[in-house]
Design an enzyme around this catalytic site. Structure first.
Site, PDB file in Angstrom:
ATOM      1  N   GLU A 176     -12.873  -1.297  -6.527  1.00  0.00           N
ATOM      2  CA  GLU A 176     -12.686  -2.254  -5.440  1.00  0.00           C
ATOM      3  C   GLU A 176     -12.340  -1.563  -4.121  1.00  0.00           C
ATOM      4  OE1 GLU A 176     -12.957  -5.569  -6.279  1.00  0.00           O
ATOM      5  OE2 GLU A 176     -12.666  -6.292  -4.246  1.00  0.00           O
TER       6      GLU A 176
ATOM      7  N   ASP B  57       0.813  -1.219   0.000  1.00  0.00           N
ATOM      8  CA  ASP B  57       0.000   0.000   0.000  1.00  0.00           C
ATOM      9  C   ASP B  57       0.846   1.269   0.000  1.00  0.00           C
ATOM     10  OD1 ASP B  57      -2.212  -1.743   0.218  1.00  0.00           O
ATOM     11  OD2 ASP B  57      -2.094  -1.725   2.397  1.00  0.00           O
TER      12      ASP B  57
END
Ligand code: FUB
Length: 454
Positions: A211, A34
């Site tokens: 998503e 991330d």
């Protein structure tokens, strides 16, 4: 992290003869995920999540920070933020983003609340890009449902800041100028075909391809919203708008599902730095890597003339340096283009340092400008009773030997001194530098910094 195995799975996967020719993933000491890059002054700070070794779920307890001025040599800045920062958090230190405003750094992160409410978004504040950070408000900034993950933060030209987030929904709020509160309602973005394309996998379960993991920014007059799309395995896609509030128009896929060495999630982050554009994402390419053991990577790209983003390929070679490395100033040993075998640790006295150095381990520092050549090499080291050697080689693991520093024991693993060695034959020009560690079995010494003298 698990010790990397030389000529490991990654090398086999990508057909490399030696991992040292790789640049992606950019961090090898731990599993990172991330990516959230931030350009502050002349430096790129990279904030990441941290997948625990051998995880079988998104077991994440802290976030890490790295910095670079050349895009290839990354300095480990430790873990300035963890679940412990938030007294109300119990687990799931997932995807966040840090931003600078009014002399302070605000880091928005999702965590799972001790209260049992589920995921909420918190905000930490610090005076420097690497902290220390503290919980800005002592409670969640917001909780709107159990999909409150992956905040992205953006400050528009008029000073209005926006926070977008969510999975399976996509929501946003307008942050107040203090960056630690918001005004107005939480807005749910319509996830329709025009804005976010249609979903091909599990089409009945979600309304669009969106998503999670949004990344919001503006370039010229266009607002860009990037996000993992799919379902899983995720690819990375984007939509654009004329305002930060939408409506959004679906544009295209940026990065397809990574077939070799990919994870089933992915996560975008974009910056412009020193006249170039860079695209961050994560994969599963380190040894032991997988869906819950991910690693951050970066690629350079050029916007098309009309502002659209081209298809970007996930590569092992990664990016080229945007400037050469200056070896005539103190350089942290934890500034690394590639390494095998070593680990980093942190001490209150000296900060981050390199440790768990064993015979045959190495660190590569890329694109080092030796100028007319160095006449000596010095290193700050500590070693209880082992010691060992640092071979300084040029351009490869077995390249020209510039010099060898014989590291003498200092009496304690935290007892640091500076040791130096002459360079008999000067070597000029720009080279990749390899520090190759040699010695007996076991941990040899700790390594804080190094420097050449002209
Ligand atoms: O890293 C944990 C979760 O996995 C993130 O919040 C999602 O974006 C996915 O990358």
């Amino acid at each position: 992290m698990l010790k990397l195995i030389r000529l490991s799975i990654t090398a086999v996967l990508f057909g490399l003869t030696h991992l040292a020719s790789a640049q992606n993933p950019i961090i090898q000491t731990i599993y990172t995920a991330d990516p959230a890059p931030l350009v502050y002054k002349d430096t790129v700070f990279l904030y990441t999540g941290h997948d625990e070794d051998k995880s079988t779920w998104f077991v994440m307890k802290d976030w890490h920070a790295y910095s670079t001025v050349d895009m290839v040599n990354w300095t480990d800045r430790g873990s300035p933020l963890s679940l412990q920062t938030f007294s109300w958090a119990k687990k799931d230190a997932w995807a966040g983003q840090c931003i600078f405003r009014n002399g302070k750094f605000y880091w928005y992160v999702p965590v799972n609340e001790t209260s049992g409410k589920g995921m909420s978004i918190g905000v930490a504040v610090g005076d420097s890009p690497t902290g220390p950070f503290k919980d800005a408000i002592g409670k969640p900034l917001l909780h709107s449902g159990n999909g409150d993950i992956d905040p992205t933060v953006f400050i528009d030209d008029d000073g209005q800041a926006y926070l977008y987030w969510g999975n399976p929904y996509l929501k946003y709020v307008k942050l107040n100028k203090d960056m630690i509160s918001y005004s107005g309602e939480v807005i749910t973005v319509p996830l329709n075909k025009e804005g976010f394309n249609v979903r091909y996998k599990d089409a009945d379960k979600r309304p669009s391809a969106y998503e999670e993991g949004p990344w919001l920014y503006k370039r010229k007059d266009l607002y860009y919203l990037l996000y993992p799309a799919g379902g899983v395995p995720e690819h990375l896609a984007y939509s654009t708008s004329k305002t930060a509030k939408g409506p959004w128009s679906y544009r295209d896929t940026i990065m397809t599902v990574i077939k070799k060495g990919g994870a089933f999630t992915n996560h975008p982050g974009v910056i412009d730095y020193k006249g170039k554009s860079f695209f961050f994402y994560h994969n599963a390419a380190l040894p032991g890597g997988g869906g819950f053991n991910r690693s951050v990577a970066v690629e350079e790209f050029n916007y098309n003339a009309d502002g659209t983003i081209p298809r970007i390929e996930a590569t092992v070679g990664g990016v080229k340096p945007v400037q050469h490395f200056n070896p005539y100033q103190i350089s942290q040993a934890e500034t690394i283009a590639w390494e095998e075998g070593i680990e980093t640790a942190i001490s209150p006295k000296i900060g981050v340092y390199v440790t768990e150095i064993n015979n045959g381990d190495y660190i590569k520092v890329r694109s080092v400008d030796l100028g007319k050549g160095a006449k000596s090499f010095e290193a700050r080291v500590a070693s209880r009773n082992q010691g060992g050697e640092i071979e300084v080689r040029l351009d490869s693991y077995s390249g020209t030997l510039l010099t060898t520093l014989n590291v003498k024991p200092t009496g304690d693993n935290q007892s640091w001194n500076t040791q130096s060695v002459k360079i008999d034959k000067k070597q000029a020009g720009v080279h990749d530098l390899f520090f190759i560690f040699k010695g007996n079995e076991g941990d040899l010494f700790n390594f804080d910094w190094w420097k050449f003298d002209r």
